[in-house]
Design a protein around this motif. Sequence first.
Motif: not given
Length: 120
Positions: A31-40
């Motif tokens: 989830a962290l990997v995905r969220e950072i890719r999506e947000e940043l």
Amino acid sequence: MFATERGYGEFKGQWEFPGGKIEEGETPQQALVREIREELEASIRVGDLIDTIEYDYPTFHLSMDCFWAEIISGKIVLKEAESAKWLIRDELDSIQWLPADESLIEKIGAALQFAWKDGE
């Protein structure tokens, strides 16, 4: 440490560590990997767990797994945050953190202090 400033909602203008909700079938690390890719728009390598934060906001309970991470590729693009900052250990208290993130700051500061002393 990388922090982002909320650009929306009740806590607009306060600072947090980037991340987000775990989707069904994901591990906290995925989830962290995905969220950072999506947000940043960056790719990260997730490291060790720092702590799991439990915090009661007025309208919901937050359970947040917090990990060390490093950027491995991509240029940071703020897609949701108002602004962002890189902070060194001595600057961690220089911004207004979201309430749940405040409890993490002490642990990060202590870990960085220990790592700095250990590396002398």
